[in-house]
Write a protein that holds these residues in place. Structure first.
Motif, PDB file in Angstrom:
ATOM      1  N   ASN A  84       0.838  -1.206   0.000  1.00 18.62           N
ATOM      2  CA  ASN A  84       0.000   0.000   0.000  1.00 18.62           C
ATOM      3  C   ASN A  84       0.872   1.255   0.000  1.00 18.62           C
ATOM      4  N   GLY A  85       1.367   1.609  -1.166  1.00 18.36           N
ATOM      5  CA  GLY A  85       2.302   2.722  -1.293  1.00 18.36           C
ATOM      6  C   GLY A  85       3.715   2.211  -1.097  1.00 18.36           C
ATOM      7  N   SER A  86       4.678   2.907  -1.697  1.00 14.65           N
ATOM      8  CA  SER A  86       6.056   2.432  -1.547  1.00 14.65           C
ATOM      9  C   SER A  86       6.524   2.608  -0.111  1.00 14.65           C
ATOM     10  N   ASN A  87       5.870   3.505   0.649  1.00 18.35           N
ATOM     11  CA  ASN A  87       6.236   3.614   2.063  1.00 18.35           C
ATOM     12  C   ASN A  87       5.987   2.304   2.807  1.00 18.35           C
ATOM     13  N   GLU A  88       4.906   1.602   2.445  1.00 14.36           N
ATOM     14  CA  GLU A  88       4.670   0.306   3.089  1.00 14.36           C
ATOM     15  C   GLU A  88       5.669  -0.739   2.605  1.00 14.36           C
ATOM     16  N   THR A 110      18.031  13.475   2.562  1.00  7.69           N
ATOM     17  CA  THR A 110      17.301  12.591   1.669  1.00  7.69           C
ATOM     18  C   THR A 110      15.866  12.460   2.169  1.00  7.69           C
ATOM     19  N   TYR A 111      15.124  11.551   1.579  1.00 10.63           N
ATOM     20  CA  TYR A 111      13.711  11.346   1.904  1.00 10.63           C
ATOM     21  C   TYR A 111      13.560  11.015   3.401  1.00 10.63           C
ATOM     22  N   ALA A 112      12.807  11.846   4.106  1.00 15.98           N
ATOM     23  CA  ALA A 112      12.733  11.749   5.571  1.00 15.98           C
ATOM     24  C   ALA A 112      12.156  10.412   6.039  1.00 15.98           C
ATOM     25  N   LEU A 155      19.422   4.143  -0.809  1.00 18.42           N
ATOM     26  CA  LEU A 155      19.780   5.163  -1.787  1.00 18.42           C
ATOM     27  C   LEU A 155      18.463   5.707  -2.303  1.00 18.42           C
ATOM     28  N   CYS A 156      18.494   6.919  -2.828  1.00 10.55           N
ATOM     29  CA  CYS A 156      17.262   7.501  -3.364  1.00 10.55           C
ATOM     30  C   CYS A 156      17.658   8.173  -4.665  1.00 10.55           C
ATOM     31  N   SER A 157      17.171   7.633  -5.779  1.00  5.54           N
ATOM     32  CA  SER A 157      17.632   8.133  -7.073  1.00  5.54           C
ATOM     33  C   SER A 157      16.474   8.188  -8.070  1.00  5.54           C
ATOM     34  N   ASN A 159      17.165  11.752  -5.999  1.00  6.26           N
ATOM     35  CA  ASN A 159      17.021  11.963  -4.558  1.00  6.26           C
ATOM     36  C   ASN A 159      15.972  13.036  -4.257  1.00  6.26           C
ATOM     37  N   ASN A 160      15.065  12.703  -3.340  1.00  7.79           N
ATOM     38  CA  ASN A 160      14.117  13.674  -2.814  1.00  7.79           C
ATOM     39  C   ASN A 160      14.722  14.198  -1.509  1.00  7.79           C
ATOM     40  N   PRO A 161      14.900  15.508  -1.307  1.00 10.21           N
ATOM     41  CA  PRO A 161      14.361  16.623  -2.083  1.00 10.21           C
ATOM     42  C   PRO A 161      15.371  17.329  -2.998  1.00 10.21           C
ATOM     43  N   VAL A 184      17.207   0.855  -3.433  1.00 12.15           N
ATOM     44  CA  VAL A 184      17.208   2.071  -4.244  1.00 12.15           C
ATOM     45  C   VAL A 184      15.761   2.536  -4.391  1.00 12.15           C
ATOM     46  N   ASP A 185      15.444   3.663  -3.774  1.00 13.71           N
ATOM     47  CA  ASP A 185      14.100   4.232  -3.863  1.00 13.71           C
ATOM     48  C   ASP A 185      14.021   5.037  -5.159  1.00 13.71           C
ATOM     49  N   GLU A 186      13.264   4.510  -6.111  1.00 19.65           N
ATOM     50  CA  GLU A 186      13.119   5.174  -7.412  1.00 19.65           C
ATOM     51  C   GLU A 186      11.693   5.692  -7.591  1.00 19.65           C
ATOM     52  N   ALA A 187      11.193   6.398  -6.592  1.00 22.76           N
ATOM     53  CA  ALA A 187       9.851   6.969  -6.699  1.00 22.76           C
ATOM     54  C   ALA A 187       9.744   7.872  -7.936  1.00 22.76           C
ATOM     55  N   TYR A 188      10.883   8.454  -8.328  1.00 19.76           N
ATOM     56  CA  TYR A 188      10.898   9.369  -9.489  1.00 19.76           C
ATOM     57  C   TYR A 188      11.684   8.770 -10.650  1.00 19.76           C
ATOM     58  N   GLY A 189      11.822   7.442 -10.650  1.00 25.13           N
ATOM     59  CA  GLY A 189      12.689   6.756 -11.607  1.00 25.13           C
ATOM     60  C   GLY A 189      12.391   7.066 -13.064  1.00 25.13           C
ATOM     61  N   ARG A 210       9.520   1.265  -6.454  1.00 25.10           N
ATOM     62  CA  ARG A 210       8.783   2.179  -7.325  1.00 25.10           C
ATOM     63  C   ARG A 210       7.394   2.454  -6.731  1.00 25.10           C
ATOM     64  N   THR A 211       6.740   3.472  -7.260  1.00 22.00           N
ATOM     65  CA  THR A 211       5.403   3.808  -6.769  1.00 22.00           C
ATOM     66  C   THR A 211       4.486   4.211  -7.911  1.00 22.00           C
ATOM     67  N   TYR A 212       3.185   4.025  -7.708  1.00 24.65           N
ATOM     68  CA  TYR A 212       2.195   4.540  -8.657  1.00 24.65           C
ATOM     69  C   TYR A 212       1.840   5.996  -8.322  1.00 24.65           C
ATOM     70  N   SER A 213       2.386   6.507  -7.205  1.00 22.97           N
ATOM     71  CA  SER A 213       1.932   7.815  -6.723  1.00 22.97           C
ATOM     72  C   SER A 213       2.338   8.981  -7.619  1.00 22.97           C
ATOM     73  N   LYS A 214       3.488   8.903  -8.260  1.00 24.16           N
ATOM     74  CA  LYS A 214       4.004  10.073  -8.967  1.00 24.16           C
ATOM     75  C   LYS A 214       3.749   9.989 -10.473  1.00 24.16           C
ATOM     76  N   THR A 215       4.520   9.165 -11.171  1.00 24.74           N
ATOM     77  CA  THR A 215       4.368   9.114 -12.634  1.00 24.74           C
ATOM     78  C   THR A 215       3.041   8.521 -13.094  1.00 24.74           C
ATOM     79  N   VAL A 221      -4.456   6.250  -4.770  1.00 23.51           N
ATOM     80  CA  VAL A 221      -4.714   4.806  -4.725  1.00 23.51           C
ATOM     81  C   VAL A 221      -3.848   4.090  -3.682  1.00 23.51           C
ATOM     82  N   ARG A 222      -2.686   4.646  -3.370  1.00 25.78           N
ATOM     83  CA  ARG A 222      -1.737   4.042  -2.426  1.00 25.78           C
ATOM     84  C   ARG A 222      -1.264   2.671  -2.904  1.00 25.78           C
ATOM     85  N   LEU A 223      -0.385   2.679  -3.892  1.00 23.37           N
ATOM     86  CA  LEU A 223       0.167   1.432  -4.412  1.00 23.37           C
ATOM     87  C   LEU A 223       1.630   1.634  -4.789  1.00 23.37           C
TER      88      LEU A 223
HETATM   89  C1  PLP Z   1       6.757  10.339  -2.878  1.00 26.65           C
HETATM   90  C2  PLP Z   1       7.819   9.377  -2.497  1.00 26.65           C
HETATM   91  C3  PLP Z   1       7.511   8.058  -2.239  1.00 26.65           C
HETATM   92  C4  PLP Z   1       6.099   7.628  -2.437  1.00 26.65           C
HETATM   93  O1  PLP Z   1       5.522   7.044  -1.392  1.00 26.65           O
HETATM   94  P1  PLP Z   1       4.114   6.315  -1.632  1.00 26.65           P
HETATM   95  O2  PLP Z   1       3.911   5.680  -0.322  1.00 26.65           O
HETATM   96  O3  PLP Z   1       4.330   5.335  -2.739  1.00 26.65           O
HETATM   97  O4  PLP Z   1       3.116   7.362  -2.012  1.00 26.65           O
HETATM   98  C5  PLP Z   1       8.514   7.174  -1.930  1.00 26.65           C
HETATM   99  N1  PLP Z   1       9.792   7.576  -1.893  1.00 26.65           N
HETATM  100  C6  PLP Z   1      10.141   8.848  -2.171  1.00 26.65           C
HETATM  101  C7  PLP Z   1      11.565   9.242  -2.178  1.00 26.65           C
HETATM  102  C8  PLP Z   1       9.151   9.780  -2.456  1.00 26.65           C
HETATM  103  O5  PLP Z   1       9.487  11.053  -2.685  1.00 26.65           O
END
Ligand code: PLP
Length: 354
Positions: A84-88, A110-112, A155-157, A159-161, A184-189, A210-215, A221-223
């Motif tokens: 349920n979201g890449s955070n999960e 990096t991503y908090a 790693l975050c690539s 990188n947010n923010p 490797v967190d590729e939320a923005y891959g 990866r996440t469905y949240s951004k692209t 939906v949280r996936l």
């Molecule tokens: C936005 C973001 C996520 C997304 O998290 P979701 O739980 O999938 O919405 C994950 N990692 C990074 C670095 C982000 O910026």
């Protein structure tokens, strides 16, 4: 009757994740897609909802969704884990490989949520530092690995923010040195020129998230999912709650994959707009960091960052206030929006810096 007991002490746990939801007309603070998903997708999803057997538990293995994602990335379904979201996904990784007596490393800023979820799962946080340009120096990687031998290394690539993506050579070098699992967190891959997805192999201690949240325009939906060694995926499945992915979400994730071209067209538009924003920032009294994602980090020069943030809100434009974040004094982060939203942001910023 007993009294309310205090919660477990998780060292360094702050307030958790909060992004203020301020009512403005131009919202560029949480890196969502500014475009809703294609109308055909919404119609297909409505039909899938209508034929869902709601009285039955969903497919526990998310078979079709994982097969679709495996197909998308050229891997096997047993190398895909969804949550349920890449955070999960990150939380499940830390429940599996972190926890008491174990360490997770990341390179700040990096991503908090990487350090936050580590704390919530009682995993010791080991914070390395990025170089002045926010890249990751291999000497610093060696220092962190030698000092802490972390079981998990984030790693975050991109990188947010800060926005920059890592090169194939740097990710490869980190994986080679790592003392545990590299995440490797590729939320923005999809906005970046290169993805670590190509390094995934059953014999390599690497997962790509990866996440469905951004692209994919589906933050609501949280996936999210990861691609990695089948052995890791099997361990994660032992730790998630039964039926953690509901039937509607599985349908949404599966059907979205039919609209890959529309997603890629949106990504191309946002990349072009990102170029326009960066070109405009170059002519203003701000410092900015070139981005491989759908946001740009910048720092007003000769102006107080927080005052500029407020001046933008007064003009109904909301960006992310990073001025109080560690190592980001005075910085703001703007999400790339629609062309009109970006124009509104740039003119509000010009006024705010006058
Ligand atoms: C936005 C973001 C996520 C997304 O998290 P979701 O739980 O999938 O919405 C994950 N990692 C990074 C670095 C982000 O910026």
């Amino acid at each position: 009757m007993g009294s309310l007991i205090p919660p477990r002490h998780d060292a360094g746990l702050g307030e958790g994740y909060h992004s203020p939801q301020v009512p403005v007309s131009v919202r560029l603070n949480t890196n969502e897609s500014p475009f809703p998903p294609p109308p055909e997708f919404v119609r297909e999803l409505a039909a899938a909802v209508a034929s869902t057997p709601f009285h039955r538990y969903p497919d526990r293995d998310a078979t079709e969704l994982r097969a679709g994602l495996a197909d998308l990335h050229g891997v096997r379904p047993d190398q895909v884990f969804c949550a349920n979201g890449s955070n999960e996904v990150l939380q499940t990784l830390l429940l599996t490989y972190g926890g008491p007596g174990r360490r997770a490393a990341m390179f700040e800023p990096t991503y908090a949520l990487h350090s936050h979820i580590a704390r919530v799962t009682a995993t010791e946080v080991v914070a390395g530092r990025r170089a002045a340009d926010f890249s990751i120096d291999l000497g610093e990687v060696d220092r962190v690995l030698a000092a802490a031998r972390p079981e998990v290394l984030f790693l975050c690539s991109p990188n947010n923010p800060t926005g920059g993506a890592m090169s194939a050579a740097s990710v490869g070098a980190v994986v080679e040195r790592a003392t545990g699992l590299v995440v490797v967190d590729e939320a923005y891959g999809q906005f970046a020129p290169w993805s670590a997805m190509e390094l995934v192999d059953d014999a390599v201690p690497l997962v790509v998230v990866r996440t469905y949240s951004k692209t994919w325009s589906m933050a609501g939906v949280r996936l999210g999912y990861l691609v990695g060694p089948a052995e890791v995926v099997a361990e994660l499945h032992k730790r998630v709650l039964p039926y953690h992915l509901d039937a509607l979400k599985q349908a949404a994730g599966r059907l979205a994959l039919r609209h890959r071209e529309a997603m890629e067209a949106r990504v191309a538009t946002l990349v072009e707009e990102r170029g326009r924003i960066q070109a405009a920032l170059a002519d203003l009294p701000v410092e900015y960091w070139p981005s491989d994602a759908n946001f740009v980090l910048f720092r007003p020069v000769g102006h107080d960052g927080r005052a500029v943030w407020q001046a933008l809100v007064d003009r109904s434009v909301l960006v992310r206030d990073c001025t109080g974040w560690p190592l980001l004094a005075g910085c703001l982060r703007v999400t790339v929006g629609t062309p009109d939203e970006n124009t509104a942001f740039l003119s509000a910023l010009r006024e705010s810096l006058r």
